[in-house]
Design a protein around this motif. Structure first.
Motif, PDB file in Angstrom:
ATOM      1  N   TYR A 135       0.909  -1.170  -0.003  1.00 56.29           N
ATOM      2  CA  TYR A 135       0.210   0.025   0.014  1.00 56.29           C
ATOM      3  C   TYR A 135       1.029   1.424  -0.019  1.00 56.29           C
ATOM      4  CZ  TYR A 135      -4.245  -2.664   1.118  1.00 56.29           C
ATOM      5  OH  TYR A 135      -5.405  -3.418   0.845  1.00 56.29           O
ATOM      6  N   ASP A 136       0.605   2.492  -0.908  1.00 52.45           N
ATOM      7  CA  ASP A 136       1.298   3.474  -0.797  1.00 52.45           C
ATOM      8  C   ASP A 136       2.693   3.293  -1.026  1.00 52.45           C
ATOM      9  OD1 ASP A 136      -1.242   5.153  -0.011  1.00 52.45           O
ATOM     10  OD2 ASP A 136      -0.613   3.945   1.957  1.00 52.45           O
ATOM     11  N   SER A 144      -3.886  -9.380   8.755  1.00 51.75           N
ATOM     12  CA  SER A 144      -3.045 -10.356   8.243  1.00 51.75           C
ATOM     13  C   SER A 144      -3.026 -10.176   6.861  1.00 51.75           C
ATOM     14  CB  SER A 144      -3.377 -11.782   8.715  1.00 51.75           C
ATOM     15  OG  SER A 144      -4.551 -12.454   8.526  1.00 51.75           O
TER      16      SER A 144
END
Ligand code: ADP
Ligand code: MG
Length: 287
Positions: A12-13, A44
């Motif tokens: 993510y990002d 998780s």
């Protein structure tokens, strides 16, 4: 194999200081025509994993193959619209996505969006509503007037109206009362057993997993720690301990009975099956 993850990672990002490596080198096959449960603690990576299945997320590296569609990093993937028809993704709390003024219109929206005529879309919607157990007296009702469990079934009907081959449900029983949960379970078992749809189910409920899932994928810290037969996982004492897997009640009862001398076969996995098995055994003893 219907679905194959190959060295798939997701960040993510990516490139930002707060980038988060949510999936790490996932290699995984998900069998066609089966019920596969995805379990693991909150955070998780379960939702991140399943959101790849209809390319809502695309891998940061590695790849994912779903039948003849290959999903690679970047924006150039082809055939995603067709893929999203084939793989229906039911989000957690999917009932928040209902928006039309009547139930029938809401469910018919998907097929219309995929080019069906008004008449065809309505026919598909009626069939899908029947599958989820919502009868015609509800067609003109507002989806917002229903109970939580019913709303969620309408949202699922919206996906089923696209006639998917694979349905992915992210925590479908979360927040439902026991009756709503049981109806949800009966629904996905029916979709699998009667309609032959591959069911992939993210859940925290190990009772459901043990009772119904052919295969289980265990996630921890963005990695797959186990993938295979559900019963083998629950019988693997080391894994159960290492990953703190809560023992399903039915298994505790079976183990207790086996300690007392019963030899209950591993394919006895629901209360009904256990009751049948025991009554047969006890009858033998009384003759
Ligand atoms: P699970 O479904 O198993 O609870 P998720 O796939 O939602 O796990 O999340 C995996 C990890 O990725 C978690 O650490 C979570 O905080 C992080 N994460 C999830 N969604 C986002 C997002 N949109 N942006 C940044 N990090 C996220
Ligand atoms: Mg989740």
């Amino acid at each position: 194999m219907a679905i194959t993850f190959k060295s798939l990672s997701y960040i993510y990002d990516e490139g930002m200081p707060y980038a988060h490596h949510a999936l790490k080198d996932i290699n995984l096959n998900i069998e066609e025509g089966k019920i596969t449960a995805i379990i693991g603690k909150t955070g998780s990576g379960k939702s991140t994993l399943v959101e790849h299945l209809n390319a809502l997320l695309v891998p940061s590296s590695g790849s994912l193959e779903i039948e003849d569609t290959i999903i690679l990093p970047g924006k150039k993937n082809k055939g995603l619209k067709a893929l999203r028809k084939k793989v229906g993704l039911v989000f957690q709390f999917s009932e928040y996505q209902l928006f039309e003024e009547t139930i029938l219109k809401d469910v018919a929206f998907g097929p219309k969006n995929y080019g069906a005529s008004e008449q065809e879309a309505i026919a598909k919607a009626k069939l899908a509503l029947k599958m989820v157990g919502i009868d015609e007296s509800y067609y003109e009702t507002s989806p917002f007037d229903l109970s939580g469990g019913q709303k969620r079934r309408i949202a699922i009907a919206g996906i089923l109206a696209l006639e998917p081959k694979i349905i992915v449900l992210d925590e479908p029983t979360a927040g439902l009362d026991p009756k709503g949960s049981q109806e949800m379970i009966d629904l996905f078992v029916k979709l699998n057993k009667k309609a032959g749809i591959t069911v992939i189910l993210v859940t925290h409920d190990n009772e459901i997993v043990y009772n119904y899932a052919d295969n289980t994928v265990l996630m921890a810290d963005g990695e797959v720690k186990y993938s295979g037969n559900t019963l083998e996982l629950f019988n693997d004492k080391e894994k159960v301990k290492e990953f703190n897997i809560l023992e399903p009640k039915i298994l505790s009862v079976k183990n207790a009975l086996n300690d007392k001398g019963f030899k209950i076969p591993s394919n006895v996995r629901t209360i009904d099956e256990l009751a049948k098995y025991l009554s047969k055994e006890l009858r033998k003893w009384t003759i």
